[in-house]
Design a protein around this motif. Structure first.
Motif, PDB file in Angstrom:
ATOM      1  N   ARG A 188      23.205   6.468  -8.476  1.00  0.00           N
ATOM      2  CA  ARG A 188      21.736   6.510  -8.551  1.00  0.00           C
ATOM      3  C   ARG A 188      21.185   7.120  -7.268  1.00  0.00           C
ATOM      4  NH1 ARG A 188      17.994   2.996 -11.369  1.00  0.00           N
ATOM      5  NH2 ARG A 188      15.953   2.919 -10.350  1.00  0.00           N
ATOM      6  N   PRO A 189      20.376   8.179  -7.359  1.00  0.00           N
ATOM      7  CA  PRO A 189      19.848   8.815  -6.146  1.00  0.00           C
ATOM      8  C   PRO A 189      18.678   8.026  -5.571  1.00  0.00           C
ATOM      9  CG  PRO A 189      18.973   9.905  -8.085  1.00  0.00           C
ATOM     10  CD  PRO A 189      19.956   8.866  -8.583  1.00  0.00           C
ATOM     11  N   THR A 190      18.200   8.454  -4.436  1.00  0.00           N
ATOM     12  CA  THR A 190      16.973   7.894  -3.883  1.00  0.00           C
ATOM     13  C   THR A 190      15.805   8.300  -4.777  1.00  0.00           C
ATOM     14  OG1 THR A 190      17.733   7.879  -1.595  1.00  0.00           O
ATOM     15  CG2 THR A 190      15.363   8.024  -1.944  1.00  0.00           C
ATOM     16  N   HIS A 223      13.828  13.023 -15.606  1.00  0.00           N
ATOM     17  CA  HIS A 223      14.457  11.726 -15.398  1.00  0.00           C
ATOM     18  C   HIS A 223      15.809  11.946 -14.734  1.00  0.00           C
ATOM     19  CE1 HIS A 223      16.257   7.803 -16.235  1.00  0.00           C
ATOM     20  NE2 HIS A 223      15.036   7.359 -16.490  1.00  0.00           N
ATOM     21  N   TRP A 224      16.085  11.195 -13.684  1.00  0.00           N
ATOM     22  CA  TRP A 224      17.297  11.444 -12.892  1.00  0.00           C
ATOM     23  C   TRP A 224      18.569  11.285 -13.702  1.00  0.00           C
ATOM     24  CZ3 TRP A 224      21.302   8.011 -11.916  1.00  0.00           C
ATOM     25  CH2 TRP A 224      21.094   6.680 -12.297  1.00  0.00           C
ATOM     26  N   GLU A 225      18.521  10.487 -14.770  1.00  0.00           N
ATOM     27  CA  GLU A 225      19.737  10.195 -15.534  1.00  0.00           C
ATOM     28  C   GLU A 225      19.798  10.957 -16.858  1.00  0.00           C
ATOM     29  OE1 GLU A 225      22.379   6.159 -16.058  1.00  0.00           O
ATOM     30  OE2 GLU A 225      20.200   6.016 -16.306  1.00  0.00           O
ATOM     31  N   THR A 226      18.676  11.040 -17.561  1.00  0.00           N
ATOM     32  CA  THR A 226      18.675  11.649 -18.898  1.00  0.00           C
ATOM     33  C   THR A 226      18.246  13.110 -18.895  1.00  0.00           C
ATOM     34  OG1 THR A 226      16.378  11.048 -19.409  1.00  0.00           O
ATOM     35  CG2 THR A 226      18.090   9.399 -19.863  1.00  0.00           C
ATOM     36  N   LEU A 252       7.651   5.806 -13.071  1.00  0.00           N
ATOM     37  CA  LEU A 252       7.473   7.140 -12.524  1.00  0.00           C
ATOM     38  C   LEU A 252       8.593   7.505 -11.560  1.00  0.00           C
ATOM     39  CD1 LEU A 252       3.628   7.258 -11.864  1.00  0.00           C
ATOM     40  CD2 LEU A 252       4.898   8.541 -13.573  1.00  0.00           C
ATOM     41  N   ALA A 253       9.046   6.541 -10.778  1.00  0.00           N
ATOM     42  CA  ALA A 253      10.076   6.816  -9.771  1.00  0.00           C
ATOM     43  C   ALA A 253      11.339   7.392 -10.397  1.00  0.00           C
ATOM     44  CB  ALA A 253      10.404   5.545  -8.991  1.00  0.00           C
ATOM     45  N   ALA A 254      11.647   6.996 -11.624  1.00  0.00           N
ATOM     46  CA  ALA A 254      12.854   7.508 -12.278  1.00  0.00           C
ATOM     47  C   ALA A 254      12.809   9.018 -12.460  1.00  0.00           C
ATOM     48  CB  ALA A 254      13.039   6.827 -13.631  1.00  0.00           C
ATOM     49  N   PHE A 255      11.619   9.593 -12.438  1.00  0.00           N
ATOM     50  CA  PHE A 255      11.466  11.045 -12.570  1.00  0.00           C
ATOM     51  C   PHE A 255      11.333  11.735 -11.208  1.00  0.00           C
ATOM     52  CE2 PHE A 255      10.031   9.170 -16.502  1.00  0.00           C
ATOM     53  CZ  PHE A 255      10.502  10.031 -17.491  1.00  0.00           C
ATOM     54  N   PHE A 256      11.354  10.941 -10.141  1.00  0.00           N
ATOM     55  CA  PHE A 256      11.085  11.482  -8.809  1.00  0.00           C
ATOM     56  C   PHE A 256      12.275  11.269  -7.874  1.00  0.00           C
ATOM     57  CE2 PHE A 256       6.313  10.282  -9.441  1.00  0.00           C
ATOM     58  CZ  PHE A 256       6.139  11.357 -10.296  1.00  0.00           C
TER      59      PHE A 256
END
Length: 749
Positions: free
Chosen positions: A549-551, A614-617, A410-414
Motif C-alpha cells: 500500500r503506497p502513501t 484508485h491505487w489498487e483497482t 478520496l485518499a485511495a485515489f491520491f
C-alpha cells in the motif's frame, strides 16, 4: 544592494481551521469525469511510470537508487554535487572560498573608470549577489532540514559569516556610487538589456533601503541591527513552543474522542493530552465536555514566555532598523518596494476584504449556533459560539452533511506517486515540461529518502532540478516548505575561463563556475546557465514496512503539494540571464500568486482526469465525490478567511509602531486586534502570537497570501482585462482597496 532572495517558507498555523482552499467553479461540478490523457512517446511513458513508482514502491526506489551506487562506487559527490560539502567542515571552506571571490570582484567593481567597464557593472554586481546567495540560501536550507546535527551546525556558522558580509556590502558607499555613475552615462544605459536596467533599479533601491546615504555610524548601526534581526528571527522561528506542552485529565472526561487515541494517551486512568499538534486538533474537534475543550484551547493558543519574548525582541529590532534607515515604521520600510507600497494601502485591502467576508462568517456561525442550542449545557453559554466551540460544532456540522465520503475514500485515489505523476502531466499540458526521475549520487542528497527530479522540456533540454524530501522522519519539521537553492543565471565563457588556471575542488572549470550544481547550455543562444534548483519538503507518512500500500494523501495534502509545486514551477520556468529577476526573486506580495493558482488546478475535473486513479483497482475517481468535498470546504471558508485577515492585521499592527519607540506588548496588541475585529473573541490569557512563525520571513507582508488569492481567483476565472484595469496598474491604496473588494471566495467575479 545584495538581498537575501529567500521566499519565506510556508508553514502551517495550527490554530487556523485550515490553511489552504481548493477552488472549483459550480459549472465544473456538472462535468463528467474526463478520460485520462495518453502519452505515446516511449521515453516519456517510461519516465511517467517510473515517476509514480519511485514514490509509491519502496522496493522499486531501493533498486532505482542502487543504480548510481554501482556506477560510481561509494565516494561522496558532495551535497547537491558541491565537492566542498562532502563533510560538514567543508561549509566553512566553501564560505571562505566564496568570500575571497567576492572580495576580488568588489575590488574590480570599485576600480572601474572606463565606459566599457561601466557597461559590465550590473552583471558583475548580479554575479556578486549570486555568489553570496549560493552560500546563504543553501546554508539556510541545510541548517533547517539536514538530519545530521554536524551539518546543521556547520551550515549555521557559514550562514552567519556570509550574512554579516552581505550586510556590510549593502552599506558600502563605493558600490552604490559606481552603480549610479554607470546609470548616469547615456552610452552605458543604452547598452544595457531590459534585464540589466531592471536589476540596476532594484539594486539602487536596495542600497537606499540599507541607509546608504547616512553617516558611517548609522550605516554601522544598520549592519549590527540587521545581523541581530537574522539571529533573533531564526531563533524565534526554530524554538516556538507552548507554555504548557501537556494537560492531564481523567480519561472519563475525554468522552467523544476517538477511543484508540484516548487509549494511547492514558495510563492508570489519567490521560495526558498534548496541547499542540494533531492530537490537540482531534481533541478540539471531538471531546464533548466544553470545559475540557476550553482548557485545551487556551493552552493550544498560549505560547511560552520565551517565545513571546523572542518575538518582541524581533519587533523591537525592526523598529530600531526603520529608525536608522529613516522610515516612519518598519512597515513603511518593508513595503516600499512591494506592490502595495504602503501600510495604508494594505489596511485598505484588509478592511475591504473583511467587509466582503463578514456576511459569510455570520452565516456559518448561525449554523453552528443552531446546532449548539439543540444540545448545549446551560453552563456553556448556550446562546453564543465560543472559541473552543468552533472546531467541535464545525466537525459535527460537516459530519452531518457528509453523505458519501469516509475519511479514506478520496485518499485511495491520491497516492503520492500518482499525484506527482499528475503534476508532471499537467506541466506537460501547460508548459511543455515534465518531471524525470534521476538517480542521486552518493552524498548528493541529505538522506536516501530524497528523490531527485530533473525538469525536461519538450525538446529534451534540461531546465531545472527539484529535490523532493516528502516523507516524515524523526526530528524533521512537520511544516511543508519550498526552498529556492539556486536561481537561473547565465554563466559566460569568460567566467568559466577564469577557473581554467585557478585552484578549485571540481573536475572542470564549468563545474567550478557553478559549484558543481546543475548547469546546461541553451541550444539556441549557446549560453551556459546555472539551472534553477529547488527543494520541496513535506511530512507525509511513509508506507508500512513490507506493505504494498503506497502513501495515500488527504485532500489537504494534495492541495499542499500542488501549492508548493506552484512555487517550484515559478522558479524552474524563470530562466533569466541575471538571477536578481529570476523566478521567485520578485516582490513578496506577488510570490504567492503562482502557488495559489496551482491550488485551483488541483481538483479541476480535467486535471483529475489526468491522474486520479484508485491505487489498487485503477478505477477513475468519480468527480461527484470531489464535488461533495468541495461543497463541504465552502461551509468553513468564511471563518478561515477571517482568521487569515486577522493575522494580516496583527502583522500590520506589530510593524506599524513608530520607529524607535521601544518594546511592544505583543499580547496586548494581539487581544486588541481580535477583540476589535474577530467574530469570535479570544479567551483572556492566551498569547498565540508566539506561534506566529511568519513574523520572521513575512514581517509586514503576511497579507500576501490573501492578496494573491484574490488575484488568483480572477486569473483562474479568466476575467477579461481585469489586470489591465487602470486602478491596478501602479499599485498603491486604490489598487489594494479594489482587490480587497474582489474577495477570496470562489464564484466571486
Amino acid at each position: 544592494m545584495i538581498r537575501r532572495f529567500k521566499r519565506p517558507r510556508w508553514t502551517c498555523v495550527q490554530c487556523l481551521y485550515a490553511q489552504r482552499r481548493a477552488n472549483a467553479t459550480s459549472a465544473a461540478a456538472a462535468r463528467p469525469s474526463p478520460a485520462p490523457a495518453t502519452f505515446t512517446t516511449a521515453d516519456n511513458d517510461h519516465d511517467d511510470q517510473t515517476l509514480r513508482r519511485i514514490f509509491d514502491s519502496q522496493h522499486f526506489w531501493d533498486e532505482f537508487l542502487q543504480k548510481s551506487r554501482h556506477q560510481v562506487g561509494h565516494k561522496s559527490a558532495g551535497l547537491l554535487g558541491n565537492r566542498y560539502l562532502m563533510q560538514p567542515e567543508g561549509f566553512q571552506t566553501y564560505a571562505q572560498a566564496t568570500l575571497l571571490k567576492c572580495q576580488k570582484l568588489v575590488e574590480k567593481i570599485l576600480a572601474v573608470e572606463t565606459v566599457e567597464g561601466y557597461k559590465g557593472i550590473v552583471r558583475d554586481m548580479d554575479r556578486l549577489s549570486d555568489w553570496l546567495c549560493r552560500v546563504i540560501d543553501l546554508a539556510d536550507f541545510v541548517r533547517m532540514s539536514h538530519p545530521d546535527r554536524r551539518f546543521q551546525a556547520a551550515a549555521t556558522a557559514a550562514y552567519a559569516t556570509m550574512f554579516e558580509y552581505m550586510n556590510k556590502l549593502n552599506t558600502t558607499t563605493g558600490l552604490n556610487d559606481q552603480l549610479k555613475r554607470a546609470a548616469a552615462i547615456p552610452e552605458v544605459l543604452e547598452s544595457w538589456s531590459e534585464e540589466e536596467k531592471t536589476v540596476a533599479n532594484i539594486l539602487i533601491r536596495d542600497f537606499s533601503k540599507s541607509a546608504i546615504d547616512l553617516p558611517d555610524g548609522a550605516r554601522n548601526d544598520f549592519v549590527e541591527i540587521s545581523n541581530e534581526i537574522a539571529k533573533v528571527g531564526s531563533q524565534f522561528e526554530a524554538n516556538m513552543a507552548p507554555e504548557k506542552p501537556y494537560i492531564n485529565f481523567s480519561s472519563s472526561r475525554l468522552r467523544g474522542m476517538d477511543p484508540t487515541v484516548v487509549k494511547r494517551l492514558t495510563r492508570f486512568g489519567t490521560s495526558t493530552v498534548p496541547t499542540t499538534g494533531s492530537t490537540a486538533v482531534i481533541a478540539l474537534r471531538q471531546i464533548e465536555d466544553p470545559d475540557v475543550r476550553r482548557e485545551i484551547y487556551v493552552a493550544n493558543r498560549t505560547a511560552s514566555k520565551a517565545s513571546v519574548k523572542r518575538l518582541e525582541k524581533l519587533l523591537n529590532a525592526r523598529s530600531r532598523l526603520a529608525k536608522v534607515a529613516g522610515y516612519p515604521t518598519y512597515g513603511h520600510m518593508a513595503l516600499s518596494d512591494k506592490m502595495a507600497q504602503t501600510p495604508e494601502a494594505v489596511n485598505q485591502f484588509l478592511e475591504a476584504l473583511l467587509a466582503d467576508t463578514r456576511p459569510q462568517v455570520q452565516e456559518e456561525l448561525q449554523d453552528l449556533l443552531d446546532l449548539k442550542e439543540s444540545d448545549a449545557r446551560s453552563d456553556n453559554f448556550p446562546h453564543r459560539i465560543n472559541a473552543w466551540d468552533r472546531d467541535y460544532y464545525t466537525s459535527r456540522l460537516l459530519s452531518g452533511l457528509q453523505t458519501r465520503i469516509r475519511p479514506d475514500t478520496l485518499a485511495a485515489f491520491f497516492s503520492l506517486g500518482s499525484v506527482l505523476q499528475g503534476l508532471s502531466r499537467l506541466f506537460t499540458h501547460l508548459y511543455g515540461i515534465r518531471l524525470v526521475p534521476r538517480e542521486t549520487l552518493p552524498g548528493e542528497a541529505w538522506t536516501d529518502d530524497v528523490r531527485r527530479l530533473d525538469v525536461i522540456d519538450d525538446s529534451g533540454n534540461h531546465i531545472a532540478v527539484v529535490y523532493c524530501d516528502l516523507f516524515s522522519r524523526p526530528g524533521k519539521s512537520p511544516n511543508p516548505a519550498h526552498f529556492t537553492l539556486r536561481c537561473s543565471r547565465a554563466i559566460s565563457d569568460a567566467e568559466v575561463a577564469e577557473y581554467a588556471h585557478a585552484p578549485h575542488a571540481f573536475a572542470s572549470p564549468l563545474e567550478a563556475a557553478t559549484d558543481g550544481m546543475a548547469a546546461a547550455r541553451d541550444p539556441v543562444s549557446g549560453t551556459f546557465y546555472q539551472l534553477p534548483t529547488i527543494a520541496l519538503i513535506c511530512d507525509f507518512p511513509r508506507p508500512a514496512k513490507g506493505s504494498t500500500r503506497p502513501t495515500l494523501l488527504s485532500f489537504r495534502d494534495v492541495q499542499t503539494l500542488f501549492h508548493e509545486m506552484g512555487h517550484a514551477a515559478h522558479s524552474m520556468l524563470g530562466r533569466t540571464e541575471l538571477q536578481n529577476v529570476s523566478g521567485t526573486r520578485c516582490a513578496t506580495d506577488f510570490a504567492e500568486l503562482p502557488s495559489v493558482l496551482m491550488e485551483h488546478f488541483a481538483f479541476a475535473p480535467k486535471v483529475l482526469g489526468l491522474w486520479a486513479r484508485h491505487w489498487e483497482t485503477g478505477k477513475a475517481l468519480p468527480y461527484e465525490l470531489v464535488q461533495e468535498r468541495l461543497e463541504l470546504e465552502k461551509r468553513t471558508q468564511g471563518a478561515e478567511t477571517e482568521a487569515q485577515i486577522l493575522l494580516a492585521m496583527l502583522d500590520q499592527r506589530y510593524h506599524g509602531v513608530p520607529a524607535g519607540e521601544g518594546s511592544v506588548d505583543s499580547t496586548a496588541v494581539y487581544h486588541d486586534v481580535f477583540d476589535t475585529f474577530a467574530s469570535v473573541h479570544e479567551p483572556a490569557g492566551t498569547a498565540w502570537q508566539g506561534f506566529f512563525g511568519h513574523m520572521y520571513g513575512y514581517g509586514a507582508v503576511y497579507y500576501s497570501y490573501l492578496f494573491d488569492r484574490a488575484i488568483a481567483n480572477r486569473v483562474w476565472k479568466c476575467v477579461a482585462g481585469v489586470l489591465g484595469d487602470e486602478r491596478l496598474e501602479h499599485g498603491g491604496e486604490e489598487a489594494m482597496k479594489e482587490v480587497g473588494r474582489w474577495g477570496v471566495r470562489e464564484g466571486r467575479i
